[in-house]
Design an enzyme around this catalytic site. Structure first.
Site, short mmCIF file in Angstrom:
data_model
loop_
_atom_site.label_atom_id
_atom_site.label_comp_id
_atom_site.label_asym_id
_atom_site.label_seq_id
_atom_site.Cartn_x
_atom_site.Cartn_y
_atom_site.Cartn_z
N ALA A 31 48.95 42.66 11.78
CA ALA A 31 49.91 40.96 11.96
C ALA A 31 51.27 41.27 11.65
O ALA A 31 51.61 39.95 11.42
CB ALA A 31 48.68 40.44 11.35
N ASN A 32 51.97 41.68 11.41
CA ASN A 32 52.95 42.23 10.91
C ASN A 32 53.68 42.19 11.26
O ASN A 32 55.11 41.92 11.66
CB ASN A 32 53.73 43.11 9.91
CG ASN A 32 52.96 44.41 9.97
OD1 ASN A 32 52.14 45.04 10.63
ND2 ASN A 32 54.95 44.81 11.24
N GLY A 34 55.24 41.81 15.84
CA GLY A 34 54.30 41.39 17.74
C GLY A 34 53.65 40.46 18.44
O GLY A 34 53.41 39.18 17.75
N GLY A 36 50.73 39.64 17.11
CA GLY A 36 50.24 39.90 15.84
C GLY A 36 50.25 38.74 15.15
O GLY A 36 49.80 37.70 14.38
N TYR A 184 45.58 56.32 27.02
CA TYR A 184 45.84 54.39 26.81
C TYR A 184 44.55 54.37 27.78
O TYR A 184 44.65 53.08 27.13
CB TYR A 184 46.74 54.39 27.23
CG TYR A 184 47.07 52.60 26.50
CD1 TYR A 184 47.45 52.07 24.92
CD2 TYR A 184 47.21 51.97 28.03
CE1 TYR A 184 47.84 51.14 25.22
CE2 TYR A 184 47.62 50.22 27.22
CZ TYR A 184 47.97 50.12 25.90
OH TYR A 184 47.88 48.73 26.02
#
Length: 299
Positions: A31-32, A34, A36, A184
């Site tokens: 959450a820090n 991009g 998020g 990925y």
């Protein structure tokens, strides 16, 4: 503003116990930065309480300060915890259960794109773990809290590239068939299978589980090495902003339009049918059983 305030373990002021117990929090991983971080801002702007799960304390506090400069009186709780291996996820889940008594939605946003094959402490290829097994384990460890909080939602940020994924259950989780791009895609394909598997298992509980492709977004997703990294730096100039990527995530987390909808894949805000191989029930069950074993969920 809350009537009571206290200070959590990070030194961040938050609501006191009485106030906190009445709230249903929106929990966002990764959450820090991009998408998020943009999701946190978007939810806070709606006046919703948000819990941020972040791995790096310094980066998390910097993000929190920036968010609060943009959203005055934002009701945010910061939880420091990683998702890199089973021990990490279990510690994060324990911290969440201690700090968040009620969960409105779990937004599994954290992700990684590996340039070379690396194994984590559990001998699992890192992109497979972070993109697939970490949200699987975290969601299951928080399941009772989610049930107590029902109606509740789980939102898994995925990617349209899942369509190019494939799974060899004897090789893929361990990086034995590693490919910079394919692995990925494989991790996202596995994430689709586990999302639908969880939705099936949670029918009737009041918990919905959905996934989405948020668009091609300029984020801090780590793809920086070699020729591919240089190309992406140029291509990213044409990509959408994290704020645009956050919109469909927030939609799945809060909108009445998707109330009761579960086990679905959304391209932005539009529900899309899964490709045939993603509807393979036998593969789904085998992956679920393997994921339980690899994460130690039942042991």
């Amino acid at each position: 503003m809350p009537k009571f305030e206290t200070t959590d373990k990070t030194g961040v002021k938050t609501a006191g116990l009485e106030e906190t117990n009445r709230k249903a929090w929106y929990l966002v991983t990764g959450a820090n930065a991009g998408i998020g971080k943009a999701v946190v801002i978007g939810l806070a702007q709606k006046g919703l309480p948000v819990a941020m799960l972040c791995r790096n304390r310094d980066k998390a506090l910097a993000a929190l300060n920036d968010i609060r400069s943009k959203v005055k009186d934002a009701d945010i709780k910061l939880i420091i915890g990683g998702l890199s291996d089973n021990a990490d996820v279990r510690k994060s889940a324990a911290a969440i259960l201690e700090e968040v008594p009620k969960i409105a939605a779990l937004i599994n946003n954290a992700g990684i794109w590996m340039m070379k094959c690396e194994l984590n402490e559990d001998d699992i290829e890192k992109s497979f773990y972070v993109n697939c097994l970490a949200p699987f384990l975290l969601s299951n460890l928080l399941l009772e809290r989610l049930k107590e909080s029902a109606p509740a939602r789980i939102v898994n940020v995925n990617a349209g590239l899942y369509v190019f994924g494939r799974l060899d259950l004897d090789r893929t989780p361990y990086g034995r068939d590693f490919s910079m791009v394919r692995s990925y895609c494989n991790s996202k394909f596995a994430g689709v299978l586990l999302t639908t598997g969880m939705a099936k298992r949670l029918e009737g509980t009041g918990i919905t589980v959905n996934m989405l492709h948020p668009g091609v977004i300029k984020t801090g997703l780590r793809v920086t090495d070699g020729i591919l990294g240089k190309m992406l730096k140029i291509i990213k100039l044409l990509w959408k902003s994290p704020e645009q990527g956050a919109e469909p995530v927030i939609h799945l987390a809060v909108s009445d339009e998707v109330k009761g909808v579960s086990g679905k894949f959304f391209m932005l805000k539009k529900e899309m049918p899964l490709i045939k191989k993603a509807r393979d029930a036998a593969l789904n069950d085998k992956l679920w059983i393997l994921s339980e074993r690899l994460t130690g969920l039942n042991g």
